[in-house]
Scaffold this motif. Structure first.
Motif, PDB file in Angstrom:
ATOM      1  N   LEU A 267       0.816  -1.212   0.000  1.00  0.00           N
ATOM      2  CA  LEU A 267       0.000   0.000   0.000  1.00  0.00           C
ATOM      3  C   LEU A 267       0.852   1.266   0.000  1.00  0.00           C
ATOM      4  CD1 LEU A 267      -2.930   1.033   0.080  1.00  0.00           C
ATOM      5  CD2 LEU A 267      -2.796   0.964   2.571  1.00  0.00           C
ATOM      6  N   VAL A 268       1.966   1.267   0.735  1.00  0.00           N
ATOM      7  CA  VAL A 268       2.819   2.458   0.790  1.00  0.00           C
ATOM      8  C   VAL A 268       3.866   2.471  -0.332  1.00  0.00           C
ATOM      9  CG1 VAL A 268       2.510   2.641   3.287  1.00  0.00           C
ATOM     10  CG2 VAL A 268       4.510   1.444   2.412  1.00  0.00           C
ATOM     11  N   LEU A 274       9.817   5.609  -4.175  1.00  0.00           N
ATOM     12  CA  LEU A 274      10.454   6.744  -4.841  1.00  0.00           C
ATOM     13  C   LEU A 274      11.687   7.239  -4.078  1.00  0.00           C
ATOM     14  CD1 LEU A 274       7.209   8.688  -5.811  1.00  0.00           C
ATOM     15  CD2 LEU A 274       8.647   7.291  -7.321  1.00  0.00           C
ATOM     16  N   PHE A 275      11.753   6.923  -2.781  1.00  0.00           N
ATOM     17  CA  PHE A 275      12.929   7.332  -2.005  1.00  0.00           C
ATOM     18  C   PHE A 275      14.184   6.566  -2.413  1.00  0.00           C
ATOM     19  CE2 PHE A 275       9.509   8.981   0.598  1.00  0.00           C
ATOM     20  CZ  PHE A 275       9.996  10.242   0.920  1.00  0.00           C
ATOM     21  N   GLU A 276      14.020   5.500  -3.213  1.00  0.00           N
ATOM     22  CA  GLU A 276      15.194   4.854  -3.810  1.00  0.00           C
ATOM     23  C   GLU A 276      15.999   5.857  -4.627  1.00  0.00           C
ATOM     24  OE1 GLU A 276      14.301   1.539  -6.253  1.00  0.00           O
ATOM     25  OE2 GLU A 276      13.613   0.260  -4.608  1.00  0.00           O
ATOM     26  N   GLY A 277      15.308   6.865  -5.179  1.00  0.00           N
ATOM     27  CA  GLY A 277      15.969   7.854  -6.024  1.00  0.00           C
ATOM     28  C   GLY A 277      16.601   8.999  -5.263  1.00  0.00           C
ATOM     29  N   THR A 278      16.626   8.908  -3.923  1.00  0.00           N
ATOM     30  CA  THR A 278      17.209   9.954  -3.079  1.00  0.00           C
ATOM     31  C   THR A 278      18.341   9.368  -2.246  1.00  0.00           C
ATOM     32  OG1 THR A 278      15.853   9.573  -1.099  1.00  0.00           O
ATOM     33  CG2 THR A 278      14.865  10.880  -2.885  1.00  0.00           C
ATOM     34  N   ASN A 279      18.942  10.215  -1.393  1.00  0.00           N
ATOM     35  CA  ASN A 279      19.967   9.709  -0.480  1.00  0.00           C
ATOM     36  C   ASN A 279      19.384   9.256   0.854  1.00  0.00           C
ATOM     37  OD1 ASN A 279      19.355  12.213   0.603  1.00  0.00           O
ATOM     38  ND2 ASN A 279      21.479  12.925   0.753  1.00  0.00           N
ATOM     39  N   LEU A 280      18.060   9.093   0.910  1.00  0.00           N
ATOM     40  CA  LEU A 280      17.421   8.542   2.098  1.00  0.00           C
ATOM     41  C   LEU A 280      17.317   7.023   1.983  1.00  0.00           C
ATOM     42  CD1 LEU A 280      16.229  11.582   2.015  1.00  0.00           C
ATOM     43  CD2 LEU A 280      14.428  10.628   3.463  1.00  0.00           C
ATOM     44  N   SER A 281      17.381   6.352   3.122  1.00  0.00           N
ATOM     45  CA  SER A 281      17.047   4.935   3.165  1.00  0.00           C
ATOM     46  C   SER A 281      15.541   4.794   3.035  1.00  0.00           C
ATOM     47  CB  SER A 281      17.497   4.322   4.500  1.00  0.00           C
ATOM     48  OG  SER A 281      16.887   3.054   4.693  1.00  0.00           O
ATOM     49  N   GLU A 282      15.102   3.847   2.201  1.00  0.00           N
ATOM     50  CA  GLU A 282      13.672   3.556   2.086  1.00  0.00           C
ATOM     51  C   GLU A 282      13.289   2.384   2.981  1.00  0.00           C
ATOM     52  OE1 GLU A 282      15.877   1.365  -1.156  1.00  0.00           O
ATOM     53  OE2 GLU A 282      15.893   3.392  -0.324  1.00  0.00           O
ATOM     54  N   GLY A 283      14.147   2.100   3.969  1.00  0.00           N
ATOM     55  CA  GLY A 283      13.826   1.065   4.946  1.00  0.00           C
ATOM     56  C   GLY A 283      14.312  -0.319   4.588  1.00  0.00           C
ATOM     57  N   ARG A 284      15.009  -0.468   3.458  1.00  0.00           N
ATOM     58  CA  ARG A 284      15.600  -1.779   3.173  1.00  0.00           C
ATOM     59  C   ARG A 284      16.626  -2.091   4.266  1.00  0.00           C
ATOM     60  NH1 ARG A 284      14.446  -3.509  -2.089  1.00  0.00           N
ATOM     61  NH2 ARG A 284      13.742  -1.869  -3.504  1.00  0.00           N
ATOM     62  N   GLY A 285      16.691  -3.353   4.633  1.00  0.00           N
ATOM     63  CA  GLY A 285      17.586  -3.724   5.717  1.00  0.00           C
ATOM     64  C   GLY A 285      16.953  -3.572   7.084  1.00  0.00           C
ATOM     65  N   THR A 286      15.634  -3.324   7.111  1.00  0.00           N
ATOM     66  CA  THR A 286      14.884  -3.282   8.363  1.00  0.00           C
ATOM     67  C   THR A 286      13.695  -4.238   8.241  1.00  0.00           C
ATOM     68  OG1 THR A 286      13.188  -1.596   7.857  1.00  0.00           O
ATOM     69  CG2 THR A 286      15.400  -0.805   8.439  1.00  0.00           C
ATOM     70  N   GLY A 346      -8.602   7.171   2.009  1.00  0.00           N
ATOM     71  CA  GLY A 346      -8.163   8.554   1.921  1.00  0.00           C
ATOM     72  C   GLY A 346      -6.691   8.724   1.598  1.00  0.00           C
ATOM     73  N   TYR A 347      -5.895   7.713   1.901  1.00  0.00           N
ATOM     74  CA  TYR A 347      -4.439   7.793   1.757  1.00  0.00           C
ATOM     75  C   TYR A 347      -4.025   7.830   0.293  1.00  0.00           C
ATOM     76  CZ  TYR A 347       0.387   5.966   1.877  1.00  0.00           C
ATOM     77  OH  TYR A 347       1.735   5.758   1.690  1.00  0.00           O
ATOM     78  N   ASP A 348      -3.140   8.768  -0.034  1.00  0.00           N
ATOM     79  CA  ASP A 348      -2.558   8.889  -1.370  1.00  0.00           C
ATOM     80  C   ASP A 348      -1.044   8.712  -1.225  1.00  0.00           C
ATOM     81  OD1 ASP A 348      -1.353   9.779  -3.741  1.00  0.00           O
ATOM     82  OD2 ASP A 348      -2.910  11.254  -4.146  1.00  0.00           O
ATOM     83  N   PRO A 349      -0.508   7.538  -1.560  1.00  0.00           N
ATOM     84  CA  PRO A 349       0.915   7.273  -1.309  1.00  0.00           C
ATOM     85  C   PRO A 349       1.866   8.186  -2.067  1.00  0.00           C
ATOM     86  CG  PRO A 349      -0.067   5.526  -2.632  1.00  0.00           C
ATOM     87  CD  PRO A 349      -1.194   6.374  -2.151  1.00  0.00           C
ATOM     88  N   ILE A 350       1.488   8.569  -3.280  1.00  0.00           N
ATOM     89  CA  ILE A 350       2.408   9.378  -4.086  1.00  0.00           C
ATOM     90  C   ILE A 350       2.416  10.826  -3.598  1.00  0.00           C
ATOM     91  CG2 ILE A 350       2.968  10.139  -6.432  1.00  0.00           C
ATOM     92  CD1 ILE A 350       1.536   7.500  -7.360  1.00  0.00           C
ATOM     93  N   ARG A 351       1.267  11.384  -3.330  1.00  0.00           N
ATOM     94  CA  ARG A 351       1.207  12.729  -2.749  1.00  0.00           C
ATOM     95  C   ARG A 351       1.971  12.769  -1.430  1.00  0.00           C
ATOM     96  NH1 ARG A 351      -1.627  17.577  -2.457  1.00  0.00           N
ATOM     97  NH2 ARG A 351      -2.898  17.084  -4.292  1.00  0.00           N
ATOM     98  N   THR A 352       1.799  11.731  -0.611  1.00  0.00           N
ATOM     99  CA  THR A 352       2.469  11.687   0.683  1.00  0.00           C
ATOM    100  C   THR A 352       3.979  11.688   0.518  1.00  0.00           C
ATOM    101  OG1 THR A 352       0.597  10.502   1.671  1.00  0.00           O
ATOM    102  CG2 THR A 352       2.709  10.371   2.821  1.00  0.00           C
ATOM    103  N   ALA A 353       4.493  10.849  -0.368  1.00  0.00           N
ATOM    104  CA  ALA A 353       5.941  10.778  -0.573  1.00  0.00           C
ATOM    105  C   ALA A 353       6.495  12.092  -1.123  1.00  0.00           C
ATOM    106  CB  ALA A 353       6.273   9.630  -1.525  1.00  0.00           C
ATOM    107  N   LEU A 354       5.783  12.696  -2.080  1.00  0.00           N
ATOM    108  CA  LEU A 354       6.233  13.973  -2.634  1.00  0.00           C
ATOM    109  C   LEU A 354       6.257  15.056  -1.561  1.00  0.00           C
ATOM    110  CD1 LEU A 354       4.432  14.153  -6.098  1.00  0.00           C
ATOM    111  CD2 LEU A 354       6.851  13.718  -5.662  1.00  0.00           C
ATOM    112  N   LYS A 378      13.711   7.600 -13.613  1.00  0.00           N
ATOM    113  CA  LYS A 378      13.230   6.316 -14.132  1.00  0.00           C
ATOM    114  C   LYS A 378      12.013   5.844 -13.330  1.00  0.00           C
ATOM    115  CE  LYS A 378      17.518   4.672 -16.203  1.00  0.00           C
ATOM    116  NZ  LYS A 378      18.522   3.584 -16.280  1.00  0.00           N
ATOM    117  N   LEU A 379      12.066   6.032 -12.018  1.00  0.00           N
ATOM    118  CA  LEU A 379      10.927   5.621 -11.195  1.00  0.00           C
ATOM    119  C   LEU A 379       9.691   6.465 -11.497  1.00  0.00           C
ATOM    120  CD1 LEU A 379      12.721   5.121  -7.757  1.00  0.00           C
ATOM    121  CD2 LEU A 379      11.918   3.328  -9.296  1.00  0.00           C
ATOM    122  N   MET A 380       9.886   7.750 -11.631  1.00  0.00           N
ATOM    123  CA  MET A 380       8.770   8.650 -11.939  1.00  0.00           C
ATOM    124  C   MET A 380       8.339   8.554 -13.404  1.00  0.00           C
ATOM    125  SD  MET A 380       7.332  10.452  -9.608  1.00  0.00           S
ATOM    126  CE  MET A 380       7.484  11.259  -8.017  1.00  0.00           C
TER     127      MET A 380
END
Length: 420
Positions: A267-268, A274-286, A346-354, A378-380
């Protein structure tokens, strides 16, 4: 009626109500209402009439999600029906689902069945076609998660092309879209940004099943690319409705990939991948991939407070700290957020991530960064979002820009919906 008899009747009524609330298992009462709408998948329906495969050498594209409702794997179920299964093919992560993102094991003999297991990931349709030469028909049964950049639908499209090149029938055993078949969200891919995480112009959240996508791909793209369509057949589900979430299907959840542990992850995922495309961890390894977002420079309380003040629909945030065991920032304590979906409708995952990206860009302008390879594009499926965020555009402005393409796709998809 005496007082004691009246009390005994009342006690019996209370007991009956209690058992009913507990599920009524011992009384043979009706099951929970949701379970009355349990979904029958394509593989279940095929196994009811396996005669269509009689006398044919069968190849199967699958992974751990290819199971019946009692968790029997497709390979075992087909062999039990005396189907002449001669080869099994796997997507990214492998047939057994053992590999991390971007990986798949090579070809090997399955120690359980003795069947050859072939890897399709990383191969072009032209490279896949010879692998199909020894079969008469190809089955596809993999659980998708409803996002354009989840690569199983790309594997399906490549395999359909390969089957068309070999003049082999291609049968999709349909499964639910686990995040529903109503919402369609995000930008439609610009063909200039075509890649294996986006091979055709569909939006990030497409709201279709793999069977519906297969028909759309076949009619809209394969004929233009190959000069011919695949000999395609869809074994449709029974009982699935477009507004169903996965927990309403009555089906067991099997991890489609190592970092997709629950339907809530799916769902999320359209947003937080999309955070794969940034310098943030998207939670892999957790233990909570794609629900946890963070980086060493983030103060969790700051971003959590800001996001909760924005009062986005259907989601709340908790300041979170974690130490990924692999992938980005492995072995480092990072701060950030954990997302909690409070209202799926009500949740919009893409709006939330942006929104998170825009806020991080404001709070940490010297730290927040895109991956150097512009993976976000590429993701977008476009470079417009990255450039808009860098210029300080609002989330509303960014989303408004892709509405024209999204509406055109919504109109196009109507012709290919198998479940109304």
């Amino acid at each position: 009626m005496t007082k004691n008899r009246w009390l005994r009747c009342l006690s019996s009524l209370v007991l009956l109500c209690t058992l009913t609330a507990a599920g009524g298992a011992d009384l043979g009462l009706a099951k929970d209402k949701k379970n009355n709408h349990a979904v029958q998948t394509g593989i279940e329906r095929l196994l009811e009439n396996p005669q269509i495969l009689k006398g044919k050498k069968v190849g199967l594209i699958t992974n751990p999600t290819g199971v019946t409702v009692d968790l029997t794997h497709d390979v075992d179920a087909l062999l039990e029906k005396n189907i002449n299964l001669v080869a099994v093919y796997g997507p990214e992560h492998g047939i057994r689902g053992t590999e991390q993102a971007g990986s798949a094991p090579g070809t090997y003999e399955d120690p359980k069945t003795g069947l050859p297991f072939y890897n399709l990931y990383g191969k072009t349709p032209q490279e896949i076609a010879p692998i199909f030469s020894d079969v008469d028909v190809i089955l596809f049964d993999i659980q998708d998660v409803g996002s354009r950049f989840y690569t199983y639908i790309s594997t399906m499209a490549y395999a359909m092309k390969a089957a068309a090149l070999q003049d082999k029938p291609f049968i999709v055993l349909d499964r639910p879209n686990p995040i529903g078949g109503v919402k369609v969200e995000g930008p439609v891919l610009d063909p200039d940004y075509q890649s294996f995480v986006g091979i055709y112009p569909i939006p990030v959240r497409h709201g279709m099943t793999v069977g519906e996508l297969a028909v759309l791909f076949n009619e809209q793209f394969l004929e233009k690319e190959l000069g011919k369509k695949a000999n395609l057949e869809i074994v449709q589900m029974k009982g699935w409705k477009r507004d169903m979430q996965y927990d309403e299907t009555g089906l067991p959840w099997v991890l489609p990939s190592p970092n997709m542990p629950t339907p809530e992850t799916a769902l999320v995922y359209p947003g937080n991948c999309l955070f794969e495309g940034t310098n943030l961890s998207e939670g892999r390894g957790t233990t909570r991939p794609f629900e946890l977002i963070g980086a060493p420079y983030i103060k969790g309380w700051e971003i959590a407070d800001r996001m909760n003040r924005l009062d986005l629909p259907g989601v709340s945030f908790r300041e979170a700290y974690f130490n990924p065991t692999f992938s980005k920032h492995a072995g480092i304590n990072v701060g950030g957020l954990q997302l909690y979906v409070t209202d799926r409708d009500g949740y919009d995952p893409i709006r939330t991530a942006l929104t998170i990206m825009v806020e991080l860009k404001k709070q940490y302008p010297n730290d927040f960064a895109w991956r150097s390879d512009n993976w976000i594009d590429k993701l977008m499926g476009t470079d417009k979002i990255r450039k808009a965020i860098d210029k300080g555009a609002s989330v509303d402005e960014i989303i408004a820009d892709w509405q024209g393409g999204l509406k055109a796709f919504q109109q196009l998809r109507k012709s290919y919906l198998l479940y109304r």
